[in-house]
Structures are given as structure tokens and as C-alpha cells.
Write a protein that holds these residues in place. Sequence first.
Motif, PDB file in Angstrom:
ATOM      1  N   VAL A 100       6.167  54.620 -33.388  1.00  0.00           N
ATOM      2  CA  VAL A 100       7.113  53.661 -33.972  1.00  0.00           C
ATOM      3  C   VAL A 100       7.742  52.793 -32.890  1.00  0.00           C
ATOM      4  N   LEU A 101       8.044  53.398 -31.754  1.00  0.00           N
ATOM      5  CA  LEU A 101       8.629  52.638 -30.643  1.00  0.00           C
ATOM      6  C   LEU A 101       7.654  51.568 -30.152  1.00  0.00           C
ATOM      7  N   LEU A 152      17.706  50.999 -30.207  1.00  0.00           N
ATOM      8  CA  LEU A 152      17.744  49.670 -30.810  1.00  0.00           C
ATOM      9  C   LEU A 152      16.390  49.282 -31.397  1.00  0.00           C
ATOM     10  N   LEU A 153      15.333  49.583 -30.679  1.00  0.00           N
ATOM     11  CA  LEU A 153      13.994  49.257 -31.173  1.00  0.00           C
ATOM     12  C   LEU A 153      13.651  50.082 -32.410  1.00  0.00           C
ATOM     13  N   TRP A 154      13.999  51.357 -32.405  1.00  0.00           N
ATOM     14  CA  TRP A 154      13.792  52.174 -33.604  1.00  0.00           C
ATOM     15  C   TRP A 154      14.562  51.591 -34.788  1.00  0.00           C
ATOM     16  N   SER A 205      15.336  48.640 -35.352  1.00  0.00           N
ATOM     17  CA  SER A 205      14.853  47.327 -35.791  1.00  0.00           C
ATOM     18  C   SER A 205      13.685  47.410 -36.771  1.00  0.00           C
ATOM     19  N   THR A 206      13.142  48.599 -36.962  1.00  0.00           N
ATOM     20  CA  THR A 206      11.998  48.759 -37.860  1.00  0.00           C
ATOM     21  C   THR A 206      12.374  49.584 -39.072  1.00  0.00           C
ATOM     22  N   VAL A 207      11.719  49.309 -40.164  1.00  0.00           N
ATOM     23  CA  VAL A 207      11.927  50.123 -41.367  1.00  0.00           C
ATOM     24  C   VAL A 207      11.552  51.566 -41.080  1.00  0.00           C
ATOM     25  N   GLU A 208      10.430  51.750 -40.361  1.00  0.00           N
ATOM     26  CA  GLU A 208       9.975  53.091 -40.036  1.00  0.00           C
ATOM     27  C   GLU A 208      10.935  53.788 -39.079  1.00  0.00           C
ATOM     28  N   GLY A 209      11.762  52.974 -38.385  1.00  0.00           N
ATOM     29  CA  GLY A 209      12.710  53.560 -37.451  1.00  0.00           C
ATOM     30  C   GLY A 209      13.668  54.525 -38.118  1.00  0.00           C
ATOM     31  N   ASN A 210      13.881  54.347 -39.423  1.00  0.00           N
ATOM     32  CA  ASN A 210      14.741  55.270 -40.147  1.00  0.00           C
ATOM     33  C   ASN A 210      14.073  56.625 -40.344  1.00  0.00           C
ATOM     34  N   ASP A 211      12.766  56.716 -40.065  1.00  0.00           N
ATOM     35  CA  ASP A 211      12.033  57.963 -40.217  1.00  0.00           C
ATOM     36  C   ASP A 211      11.765  58.640 -38.880  1.00  0.00           C
ATOM     37  N   VAL A 212      12.521  58.272 -37.859  1.00  0.00           N
ATOM     38  CA  VAL A 212      12.331  58.880 -36.544  1.00  0.00           C
ATOM     39  C   VAL A 212      13.300  60.038 -36.386  1.00  0.00           C
ATOM     40  N   LEU A 213      12.785  61.189 -36.091  1.00  0.00           N
ATOM     41  CA  LEU A 213      13.648  62.341 -35.864  1.00  0.00           C
ATOM     42  C   LEU A 213      14.287  62.264 -34.486  1.00  0.00           C
TER      43      LEU A 213
END
Length: 472
Positions: free
Chosen positions: A426-427, A460-462, A464-472
Motif C-alpha cells: 500500500v505504501l 501520511l502516504l497510507w 492518502s489512499t483508500v486502502e490506507g485505512n486497511d493497514v494494520l
Amino acid sequence: MTTLTLSSQQCRQARLAKDPRFDGRFFTGVHSTKIYCRSVCPVHPPLEKNVSYFATPAEAEQAGLRPCLRCRPELAPPGADWRKHQPRLSRAVTLLHSHDVTSVRELAQACYLSERQLRRLFQQHLGVSPLQALQTHRLLQAKQLLTDSSLTITEVAYASGYQSVRRFNDAFVQHYRLAPSRFRQQTDVSESSALVLRLPFRRPFDYQNLLGFFEARAIDGVEWVEDGRFHKRLSPSQNMMVEMGEQQLLVTLTGVAPQHLPDYRLRLRRMWDLDADPLIIATDLNKQPSMAALVEAYPGLRLAAYWDGWEALLRAILGQQVTIEAGRKLLSKLVAIHTDAGGFGLPSPQQLLSLDIAPLGIPGSRKQTLYRVAAAAVDWDLHRWPDVERLSEPLLAVKGVGPWTVAYWRLRSGMDSDSLPSGDVVLRKAAAQQGLANDAAELEVVAQLWRPWRSYATNLLWRSTVEGNDVL
């Protein structure tokens, strides 16, 4: 004596304007009254000829000044510019405040410094010796508890790190020229039976983002969010509630013994990233246009951490290549397994080794990785204040642990502002979307511009993405 990063003229203008941007960045000593104040003190400003400026409360108190009862310097937001380039000093201050060390020699050893180096760092950046810094910290915490809680004098003494009431009374009288009981009589003491900690921070502060982070990862039966407040069960008889105040987080504790307060206060500051200075971080990240746009888009974004280093490591291992919800369910299952075995909450490394974690339903290779990590972590004391620099290499040497796991653990332990999990899918996608880098190798090169804030740039980069909300 330490050097102020602001000139006397800047300090004068800030205190006359009562500018909140400078709150905690310096303290005004008023020699005619023998007190020191924050830049936002509501009293009529004294004449310039009667004041001096200090970088820290400890420095002001060493000059024979007492903290103001109106503006309460102990509630000023952190203003430690030195944290950017002094990780060893930052670790030393944390260990000192946690009371995990009993002497300057032990503190120096824990920070891999000589006593001479340690004393020089304290003198250069804080203007005082390690013991003087500790004394001021303890007394200011005691002052806050005497005002904001109904704890007895004895309980305040232990909650502030003193081992005896006599030593506490002697130190308080020596520094503030009145006994703790007399001080309490002169203040508006809270009558609430609940213990409330007031933890200051520097704005901007994105509380809602942090609250959402912890809510999405809340472990069943241990953590939950309700009415804008974060709740956590620390033990079967200890509970914590965190809510947003004005310029402070308000933390209500029930069932907590006073002697645990220094440790809990530090854990909370780390967990909610309360010592971060958004202005300093933004100034460095703004040097790159793409990152400057993200800083502007997400002001006050903080780096959420977990309760301790062991929890961060468990989440890093169980959260690999799964969604937040899947990772949350695995952690909740692990807690349930531990509960069935007579424990509470997440198992310690020793406890995990004795559990049958087959019900987790994870691949056998990951199960064995958990056991191997737990066996190694028995000697690492991750429940306290791990030195991530020293532990990263032995952690990476554990079979089944890769660079992403180590980098994520460092980032979410709250002990490393400069971690970069460059292999994170994701990053890398976010970096490509921002036109920064197309692969991990290129990202490593570009990220050199973000030092020492690569953890914040990653966040910040996480974000900025929709998928960033799915990062543990």
C-alpha cells in the motif's frame, strides 16, 4: 545553561501577545515575584526588566523560581526541539520519567552512553543535570495531582515517583517553599473520586483519526469506543477512558494504584503521540512538494502506537497480508484463548509459549514464528521501553520475521519516528500515486529527504489512499 531556540525579542512579543503557538517553547521567569509562567499566562504581563527566559521548567526552577498557580506550567504542551536529532537523550528522558532506572550510571548504561556524555546532553539541551530534570518532573506531576485529584498526600508522593512521603515533603518544601498540604489548601482541588490525568499536546491534533484507528483495531472484551471516547480494560479491576479536552487529553483511570501512574502516563503519551511537534515535522516534510500537499491535507495527523512493544509485535506478525478486521479478529481470538487458560488480555511472551494457539486457524509456519518470537522476547522486556535500534537485528534473525515486520513493529511501537516499511504494498502504491517512487528501491532513495520523520511520511502516504485505512 541551555540555549533557547527563540530570541529574547521573540519571547517578549509572544508573551505580550499571549500567543498559544509559543506555549511550552519557552518559560518566562519573573524575578520580582519569584515565579515562572507560560507564554499564555492570563495575568498582567510584567515589565521586561524584571524577566528572564528559560527553555525548560527545570532550568527555571534551578534559578530559584516557582511555577505559576494561574497558568500552571505542568500543563504546557511539549516543546522539546532537541528530540529531532537526539534519540539517545529522548530515550534517557523516557527512562528517567518511567522510574525504570535508579541512578545516573544505570541510566547511561541503558542508553549506551558514558555518564559524562549523558550529563553533557542534559546540560546542553535541558540546561540541567539528569537528577535535576527528574526532580522538576516529579514535582510538577505532584503539583498537577494535588490540584486535579483527590488523592491523599501519600498517594500523590508515590504517584509522582517518590519512595517515601518524607522525601516528597522535603523536596516540595525546598522547591516551592510550602508543604504539599498547604499548597492544596491554596488551590481549587478537584472533589471527584475518579482519577483524571490531563495530558497536554501541541496543536494541530487529529483526535478523530486516532480514535478511528483504535476503534478499527479494538480487541473484543478489552477495548472499545463509545460516544467519542476510547475505553481500555488494563486488568480485570483496572479501566481507562480517554477523551478529548481543550489542549489536553483527559484520561480517567479507575482501580489504578498510584505507583503505576508514571508508567501509565508515559504509555498514554506514546500511544497517542502527544510529544510530537507538528510544526517541526511539517517544516522538514514540506521540503518536498508532494509531501507538503499531504501535510496540508491532513493537519495534525499523529502516529498511533500500541500499549507496549509486545502488543505492537504481536499485531505485526498476525496482521501480515490480512485486513484490519481479520487482524483484529485474530487478536481477539488470542485473548479468548488466554482467557480460557485463566489469563487476561494479551498473553505475555512467557504465557504465549504455554498456550495452544491452534484455534487461531493460522498457517503452521506463522504459528511457529509466533512461538519463536515469544521465546526470544522473553529476554527483551518489550512491555517496558525497548531500544528498537538494539533489538531490530536479533528480531530480524528470528525465522519467519522479515524486514516489513521489523519496520512496522518499530513504527507502531511509538519508539521510532524514522521507520520506513518500504516493502509495504500500500505504501508503494501511494508513493506511485503521488509521483514519488515506482518501487521499493526508489522509495528508499526518495525517503532520505524525509529523515528523521519517515514514520510520519509513511503515515501520511497510507492516509492518502483508500486502502490506507486497511493497514494494520
